[in-house]
Motif scaffolding. Structure first.
Motif, PDB file in Angstrom:
ATOM      1  N   THR A 142       0.813  -1.224   0.000  1.00 55.60           N
ATOM      2  CA  THR A 142       0.000   0.000   0.000  1.00 55.60           C
ATOM      3  C   THR A 142       0.848   1.277   0.000  1.00 55.60           C
ATOM      4  N   ILE A 143       1.916   1.268   0.788  1.00 56.40           N
ATOM      5  CA  ILE A 143       2.751   2.472   0.851  1.00 56.40           C
ATOM      6  C   ILE A 143       3.489   2.680  -0.464  1.00 56.40           C
TER       7      ILE A 143
ATOM      8  N   SER B  12       2.437   1.978  -3.533  1.00 51.53           N
ATOM      9  CA  SER B  12       1.519   2.600  -4.498  1.00 51.53           C
ATOM     10  C   SER B  12       1.158   4.019  -4.057  1.00 51.53           C
ATOM     11  N   TYR B  13       1.100   4.243  -2.744  1.00 49.99           N
ATOM     12  CA  TYR B  13       0.801   5.577  -2.208  1.00 49.99           C
ATOM     13  C   TYR B  13       1.903   6.573  -2.588  1.00 49.99           C
ATOM     14  N   THR B  14       3.164   6.119  -2.527  1.00 51.68           N
ATOM     15  CA  THR B  14       4.266   7.015  -2.910  1.00 51.68           C
ATOM     16  C   THR B  14       4.174   7.400  -4.385  1.00 51.68           C
TER      17      THR B  14
ATOM     18  N   ASP C 263       1.379   7.739  -6.057  1.00 55.37           N
ATOM     19  CA  ASP C 263       0.297   8.727  -6.140  1.00 55.37           C
ATOM     20  C   ASP C 263       0.776  10.119  -5.729  1.00 55.37           C
TER      21      ASP C 263
ATOM     22  N   VAL D 209      -7.427   0.422   2.771  1.00 55.73           N
ATOM     23  CA  VAL D 209      -7.255   1.679   2.027  1.00 55.73           C
ATOM     24  C   VAL D 209      -8.436   1.912   1.086  1.00 55.73           C
TER      25      VAL D 209
ATOM     26  N   ASN E 106      -9.055   4.850   4.252  1.00 50.81           N
ATOM     27  CA  ASN E 106      -7.980   5.687   3.719  1.00 50.81           C
ATOM     28  C   ASN E 106      -6.644   5.222   4.291  1.00 50.81           C
ATOM     29  N   MET E 107      -5.566   5.859   3.860  1.00 45.59           N
ATOM     30  CA  MET E 107      -4.232   5.471   4.312  1.00 45.59           C
ATOM     31  C   MET E 107      -4.053   5.693   5.805  1.00 45.59           C
TER      32      MET E 107
END
Length: 390
Positions: free
Chosen positions: A227-228, A230-232, A234, A355, A359-360
């Motif tokens: 998750t982190i 893919s979050y980075t 974004d 998520v 949310n994160m």
């Protein structure tokens, strides 16, 4: 105490093995999502299958060590992994990539408990030093592999697959010429018929309880790969920068050893306190990272996380080695590795669902909750042991 030659060869072999693996695993989610166009949920499911295959490999590898010795079990694991990498090189579209990834997880899963069990058997006097040496070699591999992976991926993922195979060939040569002659790895000890046939079942229960703590910690830790990651993307953080986070992780573990050694020395008779300290640091890392919006803050979060793992990760195999009865070292290390892998299996899917639904920030709070659950099992794991593991 001087480290035996066999342990040095195991350290080198593990470093080569993990360097190859680290070229790929930080980028698996990105490859499945960005290159193959699959959803994050499907990518998480593929990684879960990869991890479950690795769990089976861990359990089988530990059992094979006890029955046939480390040399044979490691070679079988390497050969399976090499065959899967040949497949990836020639067929890495959908669904072939997922299929080969599952086979690779199974093959590599066989290798890890055999290396840990072999190291513990070859140098029983080493205690935590034995497993810390293997742990350090893993992180040398993480630092090298992650540093190279991001840059190579910018050119072509094909080069990553080929280099990974080349490193497995090197590892195969190390195993053939370095592990074969050792008496330690050619005998599996006095084999018990099954895990249930254990004289001191309190120790086996203690192993399961500490492994639950290990598993829930990995559920949170693996978010950095799923998750982190893919979050980075974004947030506009590049592949090179994301790979650099894992380079920071590996380098810090290597250079940070002299800094934490005095603290570890003070806790040398209190391994439970070592793990508890690591869990507290994990919580701090998740709190800090939950507010990260730029690359610098993610580096800070990774640094704190890395300090935490330096306390926890080498300690659990050490406990397992102390708890294991004669002839069951491989199985006990297999259980330890399989619970870590189980955490890596559950983590991406669970994190992705959280998520997607929330949310994160909620994901980070959930991971803090898991660490708190780990505290509970840590506090009770050795209550019924007459002589607690050191």
């Amino acid at each position: 105490m001087k480290m035996p030659k066999l342990v040095w060869l195991l350290v080198i072999g593990m470093a080569v093995n993990v360097t190859g693996a680290s070229l790929v695993w930080p980028l698996n989610t990105i490859y499945l999502h960005n290159e193959l166009g699959k959803s994050l949920s499907l990518a998480g499911f593929v990684l879960m299958l990869n991890s479950f295959a690795s769990v089976l490999g861990n359990l089988l590898g530990g059992t094979m060590f006890d029955k046939y010795g480390g040399y044979r079990s490691i070679l079988i694991g390497i050969i399976i992994s090499m065959l899967s990498l040949v497949g990836i090189i020639f067929l890495h579209g959908w669904p072939w990539y997922a299929i080969w990834l599952v086979i690779l997880g199974f093959g590599s899963g066989i290798v890890f408990p055999s290396i840990y069990a072999m190291a513990g058997t070859a140098w029983p006097q080493g205690g935590r030093k034995t497993f810390n040496a293997i742990y350090l070699s893993q992180n040398i591999g993480v630092a090298l592999g992650a540093a190279l992976g991001g840059f190579i991926a910018e050119l072509s993922f094909d080069y990553i697959f080929m280099l990974n195979l080349m490193l497995y060939v090197v590892f195969f040569c190390i195993a053939v010429f370095g592990y074969r002659s050792s008496k330690v790895v050619q005998t599996g000890g006095n084999v018990m018929k099954d895990v249930g046939n254990i004289k001191d079942k309190h120790r086996f229960t203690a192993l399961i309880l500490i492994c639950i703590t290990y598993c829930v910690c990995w559920i949170g830790y693996v978010q950095w790969q799923s998750t982190i990651s893919s979050y980075t993307q974004d947030l506009g953080i590049s592949l090179k920068q994301y790979s650099l986070l894992w380079t920071v992780n590996g380098v810090l573990i290597i250079v940070g050893q002299p800094l934490i050694r005095p603290v570890i020395h003070l806790m040398s008779e209190k391994i439970k306190l070592q793990i508890a300290t690591g869990l507290i640091i994990f919580i701090i890392s998740y709190v800090v990272t939950s507010f990260a919006q730029d690359f610098t803050m993610f580096v800070v979060g990774m640094v704190i996380l890395t300090i935490g793992e330096m306390f926890v990760w080498p300690a659990v195999p050490t406990i397992a080695n102390e708890l294991a009865p004669e002839g069951r070292t491989g199985v006990y290390q297999g259980i330890v590795n399989s619970t870590a892998t189980l955490g890596r299996a559950i983590g991406p899917v669970l994190g992705g669902m959280i998520v997607d639904m929330y949310n994160m920030h909620f994901m980070f709070y959930t991971m803090i909750g898991f660490v708190c659950i780990g505290f509970i099992f840590l506090s009770i794991y050795d209550k019924r042991i007459k002589t607690p593991s050191v």
